[in-house]
Motif scaffolding. Structure first.
Motif, PDB file in Angstrom:
ATOM      1  N   GLY A   1      86.179  31.566  30.302  1.00 53.28           N
ATOM      2  CA  GLY A   1      86.417  32.421  31.500  1.00 53.28           C
ATOM      3  C   GLY A   1      84.282  32.512  31.288  1.00 53.28           C
ATOM      4  O   GLY A   1      83.228  32.647  31.157  1.00 53.28           O
ATOM      5  N   LEU A   2      85.051  33.818  33.208  1.00 52.24           N
ATOM      6  CA  LEU A   2      83.896  34.632  33.202  1.00 52.24           C
ATOM      7  C   LEU A   2      83.360  35.621  31.946  1.00 52.24           C
ATOM      8  O   LEU A   2      84.132  36.681  31.675  1.00 52.24           O
ATOM      9  CB  LEU A   2      83.920  34.674  34.042  1.00 52.24           C
ATOM     10  N   SER A   3      81.805  35.479  31.319  1.00 49.64           N
ATOM     11  CA  SER A   3      82.491  36.758  30.204  1.00 49.64           C
ATOM     12  C   SER A   3      80.615  36.948  30.633  1.00 49.64           C
ATOM     13  O   SER A   3      81.692  38.572  30.356  1.00 49.64           O
ATOM     14  CB  SER A   3      81.121  35.540  29.169  1.00 49.64           C
TER      15      SER A   3
ATOM     16  N   MET B   1      75.518  45.402  44.300  1.00 44.09           N
ATOM     17  CA  MET B   1      77.049  46.913  44.632  1.00 44.09           C
ATOM     18  C   MET B   1      78.413  45.913  44.391  1.00 44.09           C
ATOM     19  O   MET B   1      79.137  47.137  44.168  1.00 44.09           O
ATOM     20  CB  MET B   1      76.726  46.796  45.933  1.00 44.09           C
ATOM     21  N   ASP B   2      78.336  44.520  44.396  1.00 45.05           N
ATOM     22  CA  ASP B   2      80.085  44.475  43.648  1.00 45.05           C
ATOM     23  C   ASP B   2      80.506  44.047  42.133  1.00 45.05           C
ATOM     24  O   ASP B   2      81.199  43.643  42.245  1.00 45.05           O
ATOM     25  CB  ASP B   2      79.859  42.848  44.865  1.00 45.05           C
TER      26      ASP B   2
ATOM     27  N   ALA C   1      83.385  42.067  37.805  1.00 42.52           N
ATOM     28  CA  ALA C   1      83.119  41.581  36.114  1.00 42.52           C
ATOM     29  C   ALA C   1      84.610  42.627  36.046  1.00 42.52           C
ATOM     30  O   ALA C   1      85.335  41.932  35.099  1.00 42.52           O
ATOM     31  CB  ALA C   1      82.168  42.934  35.548  1.00 42.52           C
ATOM     32  N   ALA C   2      84.855  43.055  36.249  1.00 45.90           N
ATOM     33  CA  ALA C   2      86.071  44.105  36.567  1.00 45.90           C
ATOM     34  C   ALA C   2      87.341  43.375  36.711  1.00 45.90           C
ATOM     35  O   ALA C   2      88.187  43.216  35.677  1.00 45.90           O
ATOM     36  CB  ALA C   2      86.487  45.715  37.479  1.00 45.90           C
TER      37      ALA C   2
ATOM     38  N   PHE D   1      84.958  48.237  31.333  1.00 47.15           N
ATOM     39  CA  PHE D   1      83.348  48.376  31.543  1.00 47.15           C
ATOM     40  C   PHE D   1      82.235  48.170  29.786  1.00 47.15           C
ATOM     41  O   PHE D   1      82.624  48.754  29.200  1.00 47.15           O
ATOM     42  CB  PHE D   1      82.592  49.020  32.614  1.00 47.15           C
ATOM     43  N   ASP D   2      80.920  47.289  30.263  1.00 50.68           N
ATOM     44  CA  ASP D   2      80.048  47.465  29.518  1.00 50.68           C
ATOM     45  C   ASP D   2      79.093  47.551  29.969  1.00 50.68           C
ATOM     46  O   ASP D   2      78.590  46.703  31.162  1.00 50.68           O
ATOM     47  CB  ASP D   2      79.924  46.013  28.830  1.00 50.68           C
TER      48      ASP D   2
END
Length: 379
Positions: free
Chosen positions: A121-123, A136-137, A142-143, A173-174
């Motif tokens: 998936g989206l890593s 901005m987004d 990510a979240a 969040f990282d």
């Protein structure tokens, strides 16, 4: 009387300039239409989906990476405060097929603790710098997908504001991977990491320099930053270009977010800057002298060894793309109205004649193989 005449001449000159730029924009749209890569080739090992400006979804059959992830595309951003458009971001994620991250065969569902080979998936979400049209987004994207956000301190401030908009959210969040400031007089080496079959290198590169850039950097992102906000309150932060190498197929691409003087930084990165295809943010390049445009584009091709250049960051930022599902069949990007794109295009055409990279455009919102019609990987 003299002042009135001067004012009329100024207004007349402005009107003529707008008419000429409008005609150039129409010619540019025709060129984009005629030089867009095919969406029929969807069987390649790596597919890319372009969503305007520099926003790219890069994926193979397991792992996804988002560059920038700016889907709000707020209108009238120059004259009013803006904020992430949550419904638009959600529509974009659905239409583009962004998948929530998970760790294949592992109990951990955290990108940090998951072995790179097990990423699904989206890593990663990677904003190339902290301006509104790139970052901005990004924290919200990510979240929503439990992805890891690559962030410097400026993007970190946007992240805090995004968490406030999201309310209660358990997503981690990282921002532990960030380009640090190099020692005085030195160029920092690329930051390299793996995700799935992709190897990613972050290369510190400068932003495009113009009077607009100085306006946008008038204020840096502050500790108490909240949305909505003025665009000049989102400071640039650390700028990066992103090289992505697909290990099993051998193909590589380089994403350059803006037309700054990137040559020295890319040359210092050595093999990490090599790429079969370069996505090149050309916004504002037409405002520079011809000699500068020629030197920059020739240097990029020489350093990267690119066989194809795909121009990005040339469209009007405020055009909504996801507010209708399904999208209209004739949906197309509108060129930025005050950028002499015809001048940039002439430079790219000359480059195509001399050093012979293929100049093509990315289709909008449809997956495509950026390496189609190229021979075997060269890097």
């Amino acid at each position: 009387m003299r002042q009135r005449i001067d004012l009329r001449l100024t207004i007349s000159a402005g009107i003529v300039a707008l008419v000429l730029l409008s005609a150039c924009a129409d010619q540019f749209k025709d060129r984009v239409r005629d030089s867009t890569l095919s969406t029929a080739a969807k069987e390649g090992p790596v597919l890319v989906t372009y969503s305007g400006i520099s926003t790219l979804l890069i994926q193979d059959n397991k792992t996804q990476i988002v560059i920038d992830g700016y889907y709000s595309r707020e209108e009238h951003m120059i004259v009013r405060k803006i904020e992430p458009d949550m419904p638009e971001i959600e529509r974009a994620a659905k239409q583009l097929g962004l998948n929530r991250f998970f760790c294949a065969g592992q109990p951990s569902q955290n990108v940090v603790d998951c072995p790179a080979a097990a990423h699904r998936g989206l890593s990663y979400v990677i904003p190339m710098h902290a301006h509104y049209d790139h970052a901005m987004d990004s924290p919200i994207v990510a979240a929503m997908h439990r992805a890891r956000l690559i962030a410097d301190p400026s993007v970190k401030q946007l992240t805090k504001a995004a968490i406030q908009m999201l309310g209660e959210d358990n997503t981690q969040f990282d921002w532990s991977i960030k380009p640090e400031k190099p020692p005085a007089g030195e160029l920092d080496p690329p930051k390299v990491f793996r995700t799935g079959d992709f190897e990613v290198a972050l290369i510190r590169t400068p932003h495009f320099d113009s009077f607009v850039q100085h306006f946008l950097n008038r204020k840096q992102t502050r500790d108490n930053f909240t949305f909505p906000a003025r665009i000049h309150e989102m400071g640039e932060g650390h700028g990066v270009s992103v090289q992505i190498h697909h290990r099993s197929s051998g193909w590589s691409m380089l994403i350059i977010g803006s037309a700054g003087d990137v040559g020295a930084r890319l040359a210092a990165a050595g093999p990490r800057a090599k790429a079969d295809v370069v996505f090149f943010g050309i916004g504002g390049l037409g405002l520079k002298p011809k000699t500068h445009r020629k030197s920059l584009t020739e240097t990029i091709v020489e350093v990267t060894g690119a066989r194809r250049i795909i121009p990005t960051h040339w469209d009007a930022h405020g055009q909504k793309l996801f507010n209708k599902l399904p999208p209209a069949d004739n949906l197309a990007l509108k060129p930025f109205p005050f950028d002499p794109l015809d001048a940039t295009l002439r430079t790219l055409d000359e480059l195509q004649t001399t050093t012979q990279p293929d100049i093509r455009f990315a289709p909008l919102l449809k997956p495509f193989d950026p390496f189609q019609d190229l021979s075997e990987p060269a890097h």
